[in-house]
Design a protein around this motif. Structure first.
Motif, PDB file in Angstrom:
ATOM      1  N   LEU A   1      28.562  44.943  42.615  1.00 43.08           N
ATOM      2  CA  LEU A   1      29.431  45.383  43.400  1.00 43.08           C
ATOM      3  C   LEU A   1      30.937  45.735  42.270  1.00 43.08           C
ATOM      4  CD1 LEU A   1      30.890  43.751  45.710  1.00 43.08           C
ATOM      5  CD2 LEU A   1      30.979  41.579  44.216  1.00 43.08           C
ATOM      6  N   ARG A   2      30.668  45.380  40.779  1.00 49.20           N
ATOM      7  CA  ARG A   2      31.946  45.898  39.929  1.00 49.20           C
ATOM      8  C   ARG A   2      32.884  46.671  40.557  1.00 49.20           C
ATOM      9  NH1 ARG A   2      32.376  43.130  35.309  1.00 49.20           N
ATOM     10  NH2 ARG A   2      30.666  42.729  35.141  1.00 49.20           N
TER      11      ARG A   2
ATOM     12  N   LEU B   1      34.982  47.179  44.106  1.00 47.91           N
ATOM     13  CA  LEU B   1      35.517  45.474  44.674  1.00 47.91           C
ATOM     14  C   LEU B   1      37.551  46.800  45.340  1.00 47.91           C
ATOM     15  CD1 LEU B   1      34.861  43.278  42.119  1.00 47.91           C
ATOM     16  CD2 LEU B   1      34.243  42.827  44.481  1.00 47.91           C
TER      17      LEU B   1
ATOM     18  N   THR C   1      31.176  35.831  41.470  1.00 44.22           N
ATOM     19  CA  THR C   1      31.334  36.896  42.208  1.00 44.22           C
ATOM     20  C   THR C   1      33.450  36.697  41.983  1.00 44.22           C
ATOM     21  OG1 THR C   1      29.969  37.327  43.002  1.00 44.22           O
ATOM     22  CG2 THR C   1      32.159  38.070  44.545  1.00 44.22           C
TER      23      THR C   1
ATOM     24  N   VAL D   1      36.068  39.359  40.956  1.00 45.68           N
ATOM     25  CA  VAL D   1      37.286  39.639  41.929  1.00 45.68           C
ATOM     26  C   VAL D   1      38.302  39.696  41.142  1.00 45.68           C
ATOM     27  CG1 VAL D   1      38.728  39.530  44.347  1.00 45.68           C
ATOM     28  CG2 VAL D   1      35.905  39.105  43.826  1.00 45.68           C
TER      29      VAL D   1
ATOM     30  N   ALA E   1      41.179  42.529  42.499  1.00 44.83           N
ATOM     31  CA  ALA E   1      40.993  42.573  44.125  1.00 44.83           C
ATOM     32  C   ALA E   1      42.108  41.364  45.202  1.00 44.83           C
ATOM     33  CB  ALA E   1      39.939  43.413  44.249  1.00 44.83           C
TER      34      ALA E   1
ATOM     35  N   LEU F   1      40.695  38.939  47.810  1.00 51.12           N
ATOM     36  CA  LEU F   1      39.373  39.995  48.317  1.00 51.12           C
ATOM     37  C   LEU F   1      38.776  38.052  48.589  1.00 51.12           C
ATOM     38  CD1 LEU F   1      37.324  42.484  47.382  1.00 51.12           C
ATOM     39  CD2 LEU F   1      38.065  41.966  49.418  1.00 51.12           C
TER      40      LEU F   1
ATOM     41  N   ILE G   1      34.477  38.649  51.573  1.00 48.71           N
ATOM     42  CA  ILE G   1      32.261  38.328  50.712  1.00 48.71           C
ATOM     43  C   ILE G   1      31.486  37.523  50.951  1.00 48.71           C
ATOM     44  CG2 ILE G   1      30.988  39.342  48.929  1.00 48.71           C
ATOM     45  CD1 ILE G   1      32.755  40.323  47.214  1.00 48.71           C
TER      46      ILE G   1
END
Length: 584
Positions: free
Chosen positions: A66-67, A70, A96, A100, A105, A107, A169
């Motif tokens: 994921l990193r 993002l 997570t 973020v 980000a 999110l 997410i």
């Protein structure tokens, strides 16, 4: 929201290729990315990490996947839904959020919990829930093992609730594989809990894309005709408001989406025409498939009914130890050589309660041109309550070079198991949905109780009578796989296998050929098992469940193919009488 939702997979199991999220981000635009990491045995493995370190217990490499993406995910407004939370969804959600924050980000991360019922087992049994085995009917109290994992399968409404509350997410533990698709589809189309036909369509779509490249040519008996099989791509489901779905893939990726690749996944790991989910019972025999364009297969006609009042609970417990070692036998008298190895292994093991399996894999060529054409692998596997007999066995096997069969050798470049490993047993049970907590935890820590279905209905698999005979004029004896595809899988101790034909003219012959008695003939290993047979006329498929073929589950049986993945390919290799006109 307007238009169909586009949901793309990027993981089919724990250990699937790490680059899949990179590929999905670089691929065609989608609305939701889903990652499925949990198989029945995975939670037991993750629970061991969790017991050793309460900050772990989730799929850690998901964070590395994921990193790098993002910022892109935030810019595009793409949602991400995964069950990588494993035994510790709150831990993965927090990790997570840290990623973020580091990425700057915008999110929001939520997680779904309530599937872990391990701490409640005594309370549930005291309240009258016996958690009887789905295979034997025995209550959990009769199991001599002590469970280390017990996870109830949750539906998709927690995911839908999290998305409606603004989560970008969503991290889950043990939701059903299809729930990763059902939740986003229900959120997108604002479905209600009683929209059973639409929910069933989403379950079917989720079942098809949950195993990633399975739907684009992976593990497909017609793989030789599929392009780009070095790295077949991950599938995409486009689900309309009425449930009509298109299965496709990223246009630049390898593999193909055809009626046959989709059928292969449809018949995978099912127990019959009724596919049970905590949100709906999907009627798989109503599904119709149509190739509308290259790499675009339409699913239509799916119907559904109320979900069952119970959900499955997967329990795991250590029951001793096991070890596997391999050696080789070459040339003549293979049966006698294997018999001597078996006798020597039994003498070394010398433990009455232990189990021993010595199997020769393969058959030597009649007049071999190379040494390896006359060589078979001999697999020695043993289980025991204690480690000592198994350690004695593996040490003793290493001392047989001068006192066993002629030509005795092992592959010294291949790593052999030096010590016994823990043997894990599986106990599948049912638990009333009303007793299972299903909770969403949002970014700010607020909790939403999802609740259970308002309407439930006990599902019963239909009964299909054995077919009448089929009398073609002329036949030729050839491998079944010359005219039929197959896909096999596992559900606990049961193996399932679906066989189907692409040619509509071949369907009357296939359904009449594949009786239960014929399956017993084709697969002697299953001759004494209970076998359940169903037909799927829309798919031109016959489906069998071989109860108990896999013992109590893939984590504890001694089969070389412990989860039955190759059963279908074995059946395709068996010779049968095929009508001449079907062979071209």
């Amino acid at each position: 929201m307007a238009g169909p939702i586009r949901i793309a997979g990027f993981s089919g199991y724990l250990g699937d290729r790490r680059s899949a999220l990179d590929e999905a981000i670089a691929g065609d635009p989608v609305d939701v990315l889903i990652g499925d990491y949990l198989a029945e045995f995975t939670l037991a493995m993750l629970s061991a990490r969790y017991r050793n370190d309460p900050s772990r217990g989730y799929v850690e490499y998901f964070l590395e996947q994921l990193r790098p993406h993002l910022a892109t995910i935030a810019e595009r407004g793409t949602r991400v839904v995964v069950n990588a939370g494993g035994f510790n969804p709150s831990g993965l959600a927090e990790a997570t959020r840290q990623l973020v924050t580091e990425a700057g980000a915008d999110l929001a991360v939520a997680h779904v919990e309530g599937d872990n019922v391990l701490a409640r087992l005594d309370q549930l049994q005291a309240a009258g829930h016996d958690l009887a085995s789905m295979d034997t009917g025995e209550p959990l109290s009769s199991w001599r093992a002590r469970p280390v994992a017990a996870n109830a399968y949750l539906g998709g409404w927690g995911i839908a609730t999290a998305l409606r509350a603004g989560a970008d997410i969503v991290v889950c533990g043990r939701v059903t594989d299809a729930s990763l698709t059902v939740g986003p589809a229900a959120w997108w189309h604002d479905w209600q809990r009683t929209d059973f036909d639409q929910l069933a369509a989403a379950v079917v779509a989720g079942h098809i894309i949950e195993c990633g490249p399975h739907a684009t040519g992976g593990n497909f008996s017609g793989f030789a005709e599929i392009p780009g099989m070095v790295a077949p791509g991950f599938p995409i489901a486009e689900i309309g408001a009425d449930g009509t779905t298109i299965i496709t893939k990223h246009s630049a990726d390898g593999g193909a989406v055809t009626v046959d690749t989709v059928t292969a996944q449809l018949v995978y790991e099912i127990q019959g025409p009724r596919y049970l989910n905590p949100d709906v019972t999907a009627h798989l025999d109503s599904v119709r498939l149509r190739q509308v364009e290259p790499d675009r297969v339409e699913l239509s006609g799916t119907t559904g009914s109320a979900p069952p009042p119970t959900t499955k609970v997967a329990l795991f417990a250590p029951i001793g130890h096991q070890i596997v070692t391999t050696l080789y036998a070459t040339g003549l008298d293979i049966d006698a050589k294997v018999a001597l190895i078996r006798e020597q292994a039994a003498a070394l093991l010398a433990a009455p309660e232990a189990e021993l399996d010595v199997s020769a894999l393969g058959t030597p060529a009649e007049d071999p041109q190379r040494q390896w054409e006359s060589t078979v692998q001999v697999r020695v596997m043993a289980t025991a309550a204690e480690r000592e007999p198994l350690q004695r066995l593996v040490t003793g096997i290493g001392e047989l070079y001068l006192s066993s069969i002629p030509g005795f050798f092992t592959d010294t470049a291949a790593r052999q198991a030096p010590t016994p490993s823990t043997r894990i047993d599986y106990w599948p049970a049912l638990l009333a949905l009303s007793t299972v907590d299903h909770v969403v935890v949002l970014q700010d820590g607020s909790r939403i109780d999802v609740g259970g279905p308002a309407l439930t209905e006990k599902a019963v698999q239909p009964e299909h009578p054995e077919p009448a005979g089929f009398e073609p004029r002329t036949t030729r004896r050839v491998p079944l796989g010359r005219v039929a595809h197959a896909r096999a899988g596992d559900k606990g101790g049961n193996s399932n296998v679906g066989l189907w034909v692409s040619d509509p003219e071949a369907w009357p012959w296939l359904r009449s050929l594949l009786t239960t008695d014929e399956l017993r003939r084709l697969m002697p290993e299953a001759k004494d098992l209970e076998i359940v047979r169903h037909e799927f006329p829309n798919l031109r498929a016959v489906h069998f469940v071989l109860r108990g073929l896999l013992g109590t589950g893939g984590s504890s049986n001694l089969r070389v193919d412990p989860i039955g993945k190759a059963v279908g390919e074995f059946l395709r290799a068996r010779h049968v009488e095929v009508p001449q006109h079907l062979l071209g």
